[in-house]
Design a protein around this motif. Sequence first.
Motif, PDB file in Angstrom:
ATOM      1  N   UNK A  92       5.158  -3.097  82.296  1.00 47.15           N
ATOM      2  CA  UNK A  92       6.017  -3.598  81.224  1.00 47.15           C
ATOM      3  C   UNK A  92       5.399  -3.271  79.865  1.00 47.15           C
ATOM      4  N   UNK A  93       6.183  -2.637  78.999  1.00 44.55           N
ATOM      5  CA  UNK A  93       5.703  -2.308  77.647  1.00 44.55           C
ATOM      6  C   UNK A  93       6.410  -3.254  76.680  1.00 44.55           C
ATOM      7  N   UNK A  94       5.624  -4.159  76.103  1.00 50.02           N
ATOM      8  CA  UNK A  94       6.203  -5.210  75.250  1.00 50.02           C
ATOM      9  C   UNK A  94       6.810  -4.633  73.983  1.00 50.02           C
ATOM     10  N   UNK A  95       8.065  -5.006  73.731  1.00 50.94           N
ATOM     11  CA  UNK A  95       8.761  -4.570  72.514  1.00 50.94           C
ATOM     12  C   UNK A  95       9.083  -5.781  71.655  1.00 50.94           C
ATOM     13  N   UNK A  96       9.294  -5.512  70.378  1.00 50.47           N
ATOM     14  CA  UNK A  96       9.621  -6.577  69.439  1.00 50.47           C
ATOM     15  C   UNK A  96      11.099  -6.958  69.572  1.00 50.47           C
ATOM     16  N   UNK A  97      11.452  -8.098  68.959  1.00 51.55           N
ATOM     17  CA  UNK A  97      12.865  -8.493  68.900  1.00 51.55           C
ATOM     18  C   UNK A  97      13.329  -8.481  67.454  1.00 51.55           C
ATOM     19  N   UNK A  98      14.632  -8.479  67.274  1.00 46.96           N
ATOM     20  CA  UNK A  98      15.195  -8.657  65.939  1.00 46.96           C
ATOM     21  C   UNK A  98      15.115 -10.152  65.649  1.00 46.96           C
ATOM     22  N   UNK A  99      14.646 -10.483  64.466  1.00 48.99           N
ATOM     23  CA  UNK A  99      14.402 -11.905  64.175  1.00 48.99           C
ATOM     24  C   UNK A  99      15.706 -12.695  64.029  1.00 48.99           C
ATOM     25  N   UNK A 104      16.295  -7.226  71.762  1.00 43.93           N
ATOM     26  CA  UNK A 104      15.300  -6.149  71.644  1.00 43.93           C
ATOM     27  C   UNK A 104      15.541  -5.313  70.374  1.00 43.93           C
ATOM     28  N   UNK A 105      14.454  -5.014  69.663  1.00 39.11           N
ATOM     29  CA  UNK A 105      14.506  -4.174  68.463  1.00 39.11           C
ATOM     30  C   UNK A 105      14.368  -2.722  68.925  1.00 39.11           C
ATOM     31  N   UNK A 106      15.462  -1.999  68.840  1.00 38.85           N
ATOM     32  CA  UNK A 106      15.515  -0.675  69.428  1.00 38.85           C
ATOM     33  C   UNK A 106      14.650   0.333  68.654  1.00 38.85           C
ATOM     34  N   UNK A 332       0.741  -1.574  69.284  1.00 40.71           N
ATOM     35  CA  UNK A 332       1.102  -1.953  67.910  1.00 40.71           C
ATOM     36  C   UNK A 332       1.585  -3.405  67.906  1.00 40.71           C
ATOM     37  N   UNK A 333       1.323  -4.138  66.814  1.00 41.51           N
ATOM     38  CA  UNK A 333       1.708  -5.551  66.779  1.00 41.51           C
ATOM     39  C   UNK A 333       3.220  -5.766  66.898  1.00 41.51           C
ATOM     40  N   UNK A 334       3.566  -6.958  67.382  1.00 41.31           N
ATOM     41  CA  UNK A 334       4.977  -7.334  67.521  1.00 41.31           C
ATOM     42  C   UNK A 334       5.273  -8.324  66.391  1.00 41.31           C
ATOM     43  N   UNK A 335       5.581  -7.760  65.243  1.00 40.78           N
ATOM     44  CA  UNK A 335       5.619  -8.554  64.009  1.00 40.78           C
ATOM     45  C   UNK A 335       6.647  -9.692  64.062  1.00 40.78           C
ATOM     46  N   UNK A 336       7.888  -9.351  64.425  1.00 37.50           N
ATOM     47  CA  UNK A 336       8.939 -10.384  64.417  1.00 37.50           C
ATOM     48  C   UNK A 336       8.684 -11.431  65.501  1.00 37.50           C
ATOM     49  N   UNK A 337       8.246 -10.975  66.674  1.00 37.71           N
ATOM     50  CA  UNK A 337       7.997 -11.922  67.777  1.00 37.71           C
ATOM     51  C   UNK A 337       6.893 -12.902  67.390  1.00 37.71           C
TER      52      UNK A 337
END
Length: 374
Positions: A92-99, A104-106, A332-337
């Motif tokens: 699993x590759x962790x992705x950020x979300x839209x706040x 998922x932030x594409x 890379x950091x998951x800023x919004x999450x």
Amino acid sequence: MRLSQPVLDRKELKAVRRVLKSEFLGMGKEVSEFEALLSDYFSNQVLCVNTGTSALQLALSAAGVGAGDEVLVPSLTYVATYQAISAIGAIPVSCDVQINDLQIDIVDAGNRLTSKTRAVVPVYFSGATTCLERVEKFSFENGLINIPDAAHALGSMNEGKLIGSGQGTNVFSLDGIKNITSGEGGLIVSSDPEVIQNAKDARLLGVIGDSSRRASRERSWDFDVRDQGWRFHMSDVFAAIGKVQLSKLENFARIRKAHFSYYSELLAEIPEVTLFDWDINDGMVPHVFVIRIPGMTSRESLRSKLLAENIPTGIHYKPNHLLSFYKNLDAAPLVATDQVFPEILTLPLHTKLTKSQISDVTMKLRKNLAHAFE
Ligand SMILES: Cc1ncc(COP(=O)(O)O)c(C=O)c1O
């Protein structure tokens, strides 16, 4: 008051009694009848399994995802999504979300593509499907398998189309607190005959053709196995509960939407609370009622004050990139999450809740809000 709960009555009790009396508790007639009802509902092929987690594991595997493949997935989901991916040796590759909507932030997902990326698993958080079109385009352009985790989204529509009714594969959960329950359970809903066929054998230890035989209470004595399988089938007891619950889904969805509207109306008057961009008029059936309190520094203090006033709350979810097993320090950091996680709070939502309980929750939230910033 409970944060979430199933709502059952005599009909489910009668159905379970009928199965117990039949003294056939494995996967048989009830499961195939439930699958037929679900196929009608989705206008698609459906397989019933024992949990939503195993539905996702089986669907990914049946679609061709395997050991060493990377799977893009939002970090902000229940750990079940991650366990289903890693269970088949995929990463699993962790992705950020839209706040604004926790989808998922594409753009972030695109930055995490590598030559090993094989699939994307968007999560329809709380039944919202605002990322659907973006993810379909993204997966098409990058040649990825797209299997949405629709555990929260049973009954939700997107652009007038029921989730699960179109092309592709979706997985749902029927665990005890989902939009409907079968006790425990999961669904693979797909337009792809290969996915259905592969998963059908795999859910019963890979024994070829066993699923179909069991529908008529036969078993395979002389059989072959060509692939890894699991013991993930659904029992007739659970299918009997699911059949009754399916007939209540429309009503449950109506109540959930009404509760969501009432909460939204009352919370609009509390400036410290931000609501996510989820729109029930777009066809979403809300599964959990999550709010955001920007700048919240002491969620646990607020939660314990609310609990003392008989208001249970939850946290959906602890992001997976913070869990020891799924941490990747090079990523890379998951800023919004990371920003939104300390600010989210889940309020009670289920079909037994009353309007006056919802006013009580919002009134007590307002009264105790100062504790969120201690
Ligand atoms: C987002 C999400 N994915 C997957 C699952 C797994 O479903 P199950 O509990 O049926 O295994 C859940 C259930 O809690 C969930 O909330």
